[in-house]
Design a protein around this motif. Structure first.
Motif, mmCIF file in Angstrom:
data_model
loop_
_atom_site.group_PDB
_atom_site.id
_atom_site.type_symbol
_atom_site.label_atom_id
_atom_site.label_comp_id
_atom_site.label_asym_id
_atom_site.label_seq_id
_atom_site.Cartn_x
_atom_site.Cartn_y
_atom_site.Cartn_z
ATOM 1 N N GLU A 28 0.815 -1.223 0.000
ATOM 2 C CA GLU A 28 0.000 0.000 0.000
ATOM 3 C C GLU A 28 0.846 1.269 0.000
ATOM 4 O O GLU A 28 0.403 2.303 -0.502
ATOM 5 C CB GLU A 28 -0.941 0.001 1.205
ATOM 6 C CG GLU A 28 -1.985 -1.104 1.214
ATOM 7 C CD GLU A 28 -3.064 -0.899 0.160
ATOM 8 O OE1 GLU A 28 -3.168 0.217 -0.376
ATOM 9 O OE2 GLU A 28 -3.811 -1.859 -0.124
ATOM 10 N N ILE A 29 2.053 1.216 0.561
ATOM 11 C CA ILE A 29 2.902 2.403 0.594
ATOM 12 C C ILE A 29 3.713 2.540 -0.690
ATOM 13 O O ILE A 29 4.325 3.589 -0.949
ATOM 14 C CB ILE A 29 3.834 2.389 1.819
ATOM 15 C CG1 ILE A 29 4.272 3.820 2.187
ATOM 16 C CG2 ILE A 29 5.051 1.506 1.580
ATOM 17 C CD1 ILE A 29 3.197 4.668 2.782
ATOM 18 N N GLY A 30 3.722 1.487 -1.510
ATOM 19 C CA GLY A 30 4.482 1.527 -2.762
ATOM 20 C C GLY A 30 5.958 1.271 -2.574
ATOM 21 O O GLY A 30 6.809 1.897 -3.228
ATOM 22 N N TRP A 31 6.306 0.326 -1.707
ATOM 23 C CA TRP A 31 7.704 0.040 -1.374
ATOM 24 C C TRP A 31 8.451 -0.582 -2.541
ATOM 25 O O TRP A 31 8.018 -1.562 -3.122
ATOM 26 C CB TRP A 31 7.743 -0.893 -0.169
ATOM 27 C CG TRP A 31 9.107 -1.356 0.253
ATOM 28 C CD1 TRP A 31 9.600 -2.615 0.185
ATOM 29 C CD2 TRP A 31 10.139 -0.563 0.837
ATOM 30 N NE1 TRP A 31 10.880 -2.669 0.694
ATOM 31 C CE2 TRP A 31 11.244 -1.419 1.102
ATOM 32 C CE3 TRP A 31 10.251 0.797 1.159
ATOM 33 C CZ2 TRP A 31 12.425 -0.960 1.681
ATOM 34 C CZ3 TRP A 31 11.435 1.248 1.733
ATOM 35 C CH2 TRP A 31 12.507 0.384 1.984
ATOM 36 N N LYS A 32 9.602 0.018 -2.886
ATOM 37 C CA LYS A 32 10.459 -0.515 -3.947
ATOM 38 C C LYS A 32 11.892 -0.717 -3.468
ATOM 39 O O LYS A 32 12.766 -1.062 -4.257
ATOM 40 C CB LYS A 32 10.453 0.437 -5.154
ATOM 41 C CG LYS A 32 9.099 0.559 -5.841
ATOM 42 C CD LYS A 32 9.188 1.492 -7.039
ATOM 43 C CE LYS A 32 7.868 1.551 -7.812
ATOM 44 N NZ LYS A 32 6.755 2.071 -6.980
ATOM 45 N N GLY A 33 12.138 -0.487 -2.204
ATOM 46 C CA GLY A 33 13.469 -0.650 -1.654
ATOM 47 C C GLY A 33 13.957 0.618 -0.988
ATOM 48 O O GLY A 33 13.329 1.687 -1.070
ATOM 49 N N ALA A 60 1.245 -3.770 11.243
ATOM 50 C CA ALA A 60 2.420 -3.050 10.742
ATOM 51 C C ALA A 60 1.993 -1.696 10.213
ATOM 52 O O ALA A 60 0.858 -1.528 9.741
ATOM 53 C CB ALA A 60 3.112 -3.850 9.637
ATOM 54 N N GLN A 61 2.902 -0.752 10.313
ATOM 55 C CA GLN A 61 2.685 0.563 9.711
ATOM 56 C C GLN A 61 3.838 0.892 8.775
ATOM 57 O O GLN A 61 4.982 0.505 9.016
ATOM 58 C CB GLN A 61 2.566 1.654 10.779
ATOM 59 C CG GLN A 61 1.177 1.770 11.371
ATOM 60 C CD GLN A 61 1.033 2.942 12.321
ATOM 61 O OE1 GLN A 61 1.924 3.794 12.430
ATOM 62 N NE2 GLN A 61 -0.093 2.997 13.020
ATOM 63 N N ALA A 62 3.485 1.624 7.732
ATOM 64 C CA ALA A 62 4.475 2.183 6.820
ATOM 65 C C ALA A 62 4.241 3.680 6.750
ATOM 66 O O ALA A 62 3.095 4.132 6.619
ATOM 67 C CB ALA A 62 4.353 1.571 5.431
ATOM 68 N N ALA A 63 5.305 4.452 6.869
ATOM 69 C CA ALA A 63 5.196 5.908 6.846
ATOM 70 C C ALA A 63 6.039 6.476 5.716
ATOM 71 O O ALA A 63 7.190 6.064 5.521
ATOM 72 C CB ALA A 63 5.651 6.498 8.179
ATOM 73 N N LEU A 64 5.471 7.409 4.994
ATOM 74 C CA LEU A 64 6.184 8.161 3.961
ATOM 75 C C LEU A 64 6.387 9.578 4.470
ATOM 76 O O LEU A 64 5.419 10.262 4.818
ATOM 77 C CB LEU A 64 5.376 8.180 2.661
ATOM 78 C CG LEU A 64 5.889 9.100 1.540
ATOM 79 C CD1 LEU A 64 7.252 8.655 1.039
ATOM 80 C CD2 LEU A 64 4.878 9.166 0.396
ATOM 81 N N VAL A 65 7.647 10.013 4.537
ATOM 82 C CA VAL A 65 7.939 11.348 5.056
ATOM 83 C C VAL A 65 8.757 12.143 4.046
ATOM 84 O O VAL A 65 9.384 11.578 3.138
ATOM 85 C CB VAL A 65 8.709 11.286 6.395
ATOM 86 C CG1 VAL A 65 7.988 10.410 7.403
ATOM 87 C CG2 VAL A 65 10.149 10.810 6.196
ATOM 88 N N GLU A 66 8.738 13.443 4.254
ATOM 89 C CA GLU A 66 9.594 14.356 3.490
ATOM 90 C C GLU A 66 10.324 15.234 4.489
ATOM 91 O O GLU A 66 9.699 15.815 5.382
ATOM 92 C CB GLU A 66 8.753 15.203 2.545
ATOM 93 C CG GLU A 66 9.570 16.094 1.622
ATOM 94 C CD GLU A 66 8.685 16.769 0.585
ATOM 95 O OE1 GLU A 66 8.631 16.295 -0.558
ATOM 96 O OE2 GLU A 66 8.023 17.759 0.966
ATOM 97 N N LYS A 80 2.102 10.283 4.369
ATOM 98 C CA LYS A 80 1.136 9.186 4.335
ATOM 99 C C LYS A 80 1.526 8.134 5.367
ATOM 100 O O LYS A 80 2.706 7.872 5.580
ATOM 101 C CB LYS A 80 1.082 8.548 2.942
ATOM 102 C CG LYS A 80 0.033 7.450 2.782
ATOM 103 C CD LYS A 80 -0.011 6.911 1.343
ATOM 104 C CE LYS A 80 -1.094 5.861 1.178
ATOM 105 N NZ LYS A 80 -1.162 5.348 -0.230
ATOM 106 N N VAL A 81 0.514 7.558 5.997
ATOM 107 C CA VAL A 81 0.717 6.424 6.897
ATOM 108 C C VAL A 81 -0.261 5.324 6.494
ATOM 109 O O VAL A 81 -1.465 5.558 6.378
ATOM 110 C CB VAL A 81 0.499 6.808 8.374
ATOM 111 C CG1 VAL A 81 0.547 5.563 9.260
ATOM 112 C CG2 VAL A 81 1.534 7.827 8.831
#
Length: 754
Positions: A421-426, A619-625, A637-638
Motif C-alpha cells: 500500500e505504501i508503494g515500497w520498492k526498496g 504493521a505501519q508504513a510511513a512516507l515522510v519528506e 502518508k501512513v
C-alpha cells in the motif's frame, strides 16, 4: 464464499455510534456539566517547591474570605495513603516531593472565592535539594525522595531472562550481526477533550455519591473507600460521558479523596474540575523511558538474542506509569521470534511528576527502540527491511519465551500489505528528501490479567416492546465499545441495533468489571454480552417453539421475527412473543446475567504465563519528506494494517486507527511536556503543540480479518494498536530520507541536521 458482512445482518456493518446523537446535539453530560443543588466549588493549593519540608501551614486568612465554607489540610483531615505502593498522602503535611503535591484545599460558593482563598493560605517551607534525572537518582549520595526507603530505586522487580547472563553474552560475542544503542522517550500529556474532574456529595445519611471520569469505576470505589476510611458499600460511583481518558483514568488520584473530604466537611456537593492548564501540569503523563538495547542476528538473518535494560522515571510517587515495564517486557520477548531474551526495568523515584499509563501502555516506547534496531540489523545484514521482518515475524499457534500463547497471527500478511500500500520498492527509492519506514507491533487483544480477575459482567433484560437493555460493567471511553456490544447482542438475538440499549453509567447497579484498558472492552465485555444474549435467546426460542408448535432447534430469529427455518410462514413477531412470555398465567420476565472471565493466568514470579486470551498484530508504513535546510519532518502518508480479528464495526475501527495514528504523530514530532526542575513550563496549548488537521497525513487503514476463535464473532482488540508503531515507522522513514538515525523523542530538527 460469503464475506463477513454478508454472513451477518449487524456484525461487520458500519453503523453510527449509538450515543452519537446525544453528543452531537449537546445532550450528553460530562463531569464539568454536573450541577447539583447547593453546590460548592473546590480548588487545590500545590507546592511551590519540587522538594521541601513543610514547616507550617496557616489557613486563618483563607477562612475569612467571603463565601468560603471549608479549608482542609493533611494536618486536620484524616486520610490513608494512596497509590499502587501506598506511598502518597492525598494532602501533604510534612514534606512535598514535587510541584504537583497538594498541600491544602478549599470549598467556596464560587470558583473565584475558592481561588482567592488559596492565595491566603500561608505555607512555610524549608527547600531541599531535588533530583530530576532518573540515572542520577540511582547513584549513591543522590537526594532521597522517600528517605524511609534508603534508596530512590523502587523494588518492583521487572526482570526476565531465558538463560544465564554468561550464555547470552556468548551469543552476542559470536553473532554475525549485532546492533547496540541508547534510546530515550519523553513525557506526553493524554490531552483528552474532558479534563480531570470530580463531583462529590456526602449526604446526611453518610452516603457518598461521586461523579467521575474514571475508566475503572469498581477499582476506583475500592481505592477511594480505603483512602477515606469509609465503607465502600456507602459509595456510589456515577460515570457521566468520559470525554476521553487514554489510560489516565486507570488510577485514583488525590483530586478524588480531596473533593470527597470537602463534601464530608460541608455536607454539600463539591465540584473540582481541572482547567486545561491544570490538566497539562497535574494530570499523569505518559511514562518516559531510557532504553539500552542490543540485538543479535545470524548470517541467515534469523534473530538470535535481545538484551534490554530500561530506566523508568516514576516521579515522586508510583502510579500506573512504571507498570508499563511489564508491557515492555512482553514486547521485548514477543515481538518477532527471538529465542534468547534478557530484560531488566529499573523504576526510580525523582522529584518529577508521577506518571500514568497511556494508550499502548509502554508499547510505543519500546517499539520505537526495537523497530529501529530491526532496521539497523537488516542494513548490516544487507537485507531488505521488510524481508528481514517477514523472516522473523511471529506465526500462529506459537509460544514466546515468556509463555505468551499466540493463536491467530497475521503479522506476515500485515507486513506485506503495508509494503504494497505504501508503494515500497526498496531503500532510498521514495524520491528526493523522502523516505519510507516500517514498524510492526504486537499487543494484547483479549484482555490482560494484571488482576486476579479480568472478567466483565452483563445483565440483559427484554421488555414487553422488544427493547433489549444491556447493563454492562464495561466503560465506553468514547471508543464506541457500547456500539460494538449492541451489535453483538443484536446479531445474536436477530434484532436491529436500534432495539438494543446499553447502560453503564452507575456502578452501583452494574455488574463488576475490572476497567477499560488493554484493548479489552470489545473482547471481554463483548463475550460477556454474547453469553447473556445466548441465555436470553434460549428462553425466547423455547417460548417460540411452544407458540409455533415446533422444535426450538428449527427456529430462526431474524429482523425481529421468529420463524420456522423450513416454513417461514410459521412466524411470530419478536415483541409479540416477549409479551406472550410475560402476560400469561405463570409468566416471567426475561432477565439473564453472565460473567466472562477469559482463560488466562496471572504471570508467575518469573514473569511467565499467558496473560491475554488473544493478541493483535500489525504493521505501519510511513512516507515522510524532510526539509534539508530546516530539518522539518512532514509526514505525507501512513498505512496502518491491523490483524484485529473480525471487525465488528468497520467505520468505528477505522476511526480508532485514524485517532491512534494522529496520537502517535503527536508523540513523535510535536507533543512534549517540558520540565524545569520538575515543573511543566509549557502548560497551555499555545506552547504544548498538539497536531491539528493541517499536520495530519493521509491515513489508510487496512484490516486483515482473520477471526479469532476466542473473540465474540471472532473479534480482537483494536483500541490502542494504531499509536504503537507510529514513532518507530516515522523514525525509520527519516533515516531512509536522510541517513540519520534519530534515537530520542520527540524528533527535533537539530537531531537531523547535526
Amino acid at each position: 464464499m460469503l464475506s463477513f458482512a454478508e454472513k451477518y445482518n449487524v456484525v461487520g456493518k458500519s453503523i453510527p455510534k449509538i450515543d452519537g446523537g446525544l453528543k452531537v446535539t449537546g445532550l450528553a453530560r460530562y463531569v464539568d456539566d454536573i450541577e447539583l443543588p447547593n453546590m460548592l466549588y473546590g480548588k487545590i493549593l500545590r507546592s511551590r517547591y519540587p522538594h521541601a519540608k513543610i514547616l507550617r501551614i496557616n489557613t486563618e486568612k483563607a477562612w475569612r474570605v467571603p463565601g468560603v465554607r471549608a479549608v482542609i489540610t493533611g494536618l486536620d483531615t484524616p486520610f490513608n495513603k494512596m497509590g499502587i505502593l501506598k506511598d502518597q498522602p492525598p494532602l501533604k503535611f510534612d514534606k512535598v516531593r514535587s510541584v504537583r503535591d497538594e498541600v491544602a484545599a478549599v470549598a467556596a460558593e464560587t470558583p473565584e472565592a475558592a481561588e482567592r482563598a488559596l492565595e491566603e493560605v500561608e505555607v512555610e517551607y524549608q527547600p531541599l535539594e531535588g533530583v530530576f534525572d532518573p540515572e542520577e537518582a540511582m547513584k549513591e549520595g543522590a537526594p532521597l525522595v522517600h528517605e524511609e526507603n534508603g534508596s530512590n530505586i523502587v523494588n518492583l522487580g521487572f526482570n526476565f531472562s531465558t538463560s544465564e547472563a554468561s550464555h547470552l553474552e556468548k551469543i552476542f560475542e559470536t553473532a554475525y550481526a549485532v546492533v547496540e544503542d541508547r534510546y530515550q522517550t519523553h513525557y506526553m500529556n493524554a490531552s483528552p477533550m474532558g479534563t480531570m474532574g470530580c463531583v462529590a456529595y456526602y449526604n446526611k445519611l453518610g452516603e457518598l455519591t461521586v461523579y467521575t471520569n474514571t475508566q475503572a469505576p469498581f477499582l476506583y470505589r475500592h481505592e477511594l473507600a480505603k483512602t477515606l476510611g469509609i465503607d465502600p458499600a456507602k459509595i456510589r460511583v456515577i460515570q457521566p460521558e468520559i470525554g476521553g481518558a487514554f489510560g489516565r483514568g486507570m488510577d485514583i488520584y488525590p483530586l478524588d479523596p480531596i473533593t470527597a473530604a470537602l463534601s464530608i466537611k460541608t455536607r454539600r456537593p463539591v465540584k473540582v474540575v481541572f482547567t486545561r492548564e491544570e490538566e497539562l501540569q497535574y494530570a499523569p503523563p505518559r511514562q518516559p523511558a531510557i532504553f539500552y538495547m542490543r540485538t543479535a542476528a545470524g548470517k541467515d538473518g534469523k534473530l538470535l538474542a535481545r538484551d534490554v535494560r530500561v530506566v523508568l522515571d516514576a516521579g515522586a510517587y508510583v502510579s500506573w506509569g512504571p507498570f508499563d515495564g511489564r508491557v515492555m517486557m512482553v514486547t521485548a520477548t514477543g515481538l518477532y521470534e527471538v529465542p534468547e531474551v534478557a530484560f531488566n526495568a529499573t523504576v526510580v523515584y525523582t522529584n518529577n511528576p508521577y506518571t500514568g499509563t497511556q494508550r499502548g501502555a509502554g508499547n510505543p516506547q519500546i517499539t520505537f527502540a526495537i523497530e529501529q534496531q530491526m532496521d539497523a540489523l537488516s542494513e548490516q545484514l544487507g537485507m531488505d527491511p521488510v524481508e528481514f521482518r517477514l523472516l522473523n515475524a511471529n506465526r500462529p499457534n506459537t509460544v514466546t519465551p515468556q509463555g505468551i500463547q499466540i493463536t491467530t497471527c497475521e503479522l506476515r500478511e500485515c507486513l506485506r500489505r503495508a509494503a504494497q500500500e505504501i508503494g515500497w520498492k526498496g531503500r532510498r527509492t521514495a524520491g528526493r528528501n523522502r523516505g519510507i519506514g516500517f514498524a510492526a507491533f504486537f499487543h494484547v487483544g483479549g484482555g490482560a490479567r494484571v488482576y486476579r480477575s479480568d472478567g466483565c459482567g452483563t445483565i440483559l433484560t427484554v421488555d414487553d416492546f422488544g427493547l433489549v437493555t444491556v447493563i454492562t460493567g464495561s466503560t465506553d471511553l468514547g471508543t464506541g465499545s457500547d456500539t460494538a456490544i449492541a451489535q453483538i447482542v443484536a446479531e445474536e438475538l436477530g434484532i436491529q441495533v436500534e432495539n438494543v440499549r446499553v447502560v453503564n453509567d452507575d456502578a452501583s447497579i452494574r455488574p463488576w468489571d475490572v476497567g477499560t484498558h488493554a484493548s479489552r472492552a470489545t473482547f471481554i465485555a463483548g463475550n460477556s454480552a454474547l453469553l447473556a444474549a445466548k441465555k436470553a435467546k434460549e428462553i425466547i426460542l423455547n417460548a417460540a417453539a411452544e407458540a409455533l408448535n415446533s422444535e426450538a432447534n428449527t427456529l430462526v430469529i431474524e429482523n425481529g421475527v421468529v420463524y420456522v427455518k423450513d416454513n417461514p410462514s410459521k412466524r411470530i413477531e419478536f415483541d409479540k412473543l416477549i409479551r406472550r412470555i410475560h402476560f400469561r398465567e405463570g409468566g416471567t420476565n426475561i432477565v439473564v446475567s453472565a460473567f466472562y472471565d477469559p482463560p488466562t493466568v496471572m504471570q508467575d514470579e518469573n514473569w511467565r504465563g499467558n496473560l491475554s486470551a488473544a493478541y493483535v498484530f500489525g504493521a505501519q508504513a510511513a512516507l515522510v519528506e524532510v526539509d534539508p535546510e530546516t530539518g522539518e519532518v512532514k509526514v505525507l502518508k501512513v498505512v496502518s494494517v491491523h490483524d484485529s480479528g473480525r471487525i465488528i464495526n468497520p467505520i468505528a475501527a477505522e476511526g480508532q486507527v485514524h485517532g491512534g495514528v494522529h496520537m502517535g504523530l503527536g508523540y513523535t514530532l510535536y507533543e512534549e511536556l517540558v520540565l524545569d526542575q520538575g515543573r511543566v513550563v509549557n502548560a497551555s496549548f499555545a506552547d504544548y503543540h498538539v497536531p491539528t488537521a493541517l499536520e495530519t497525513p493521509v491515513v489508510k487503514a487496512v484490516f486483515v480479518e482473520k477471526p479469532d476463535p476466542a473473540g465474540p464473532f471472532g473479534a480482537k482488540g483494536i483500541g490502542e494498536t494504531a499509536c504503537i508503531p507510529t514513532a518507530a515507522a516515522i523514525a525509520n522513514a527519516v533515516y531512509d530520507a536522510t541517513g540519520r538515525r534519530v534515537k530520542k523523542l520527540p524528533i527535533k530538527y537539530h537531531d537531523i541536521l547535526v
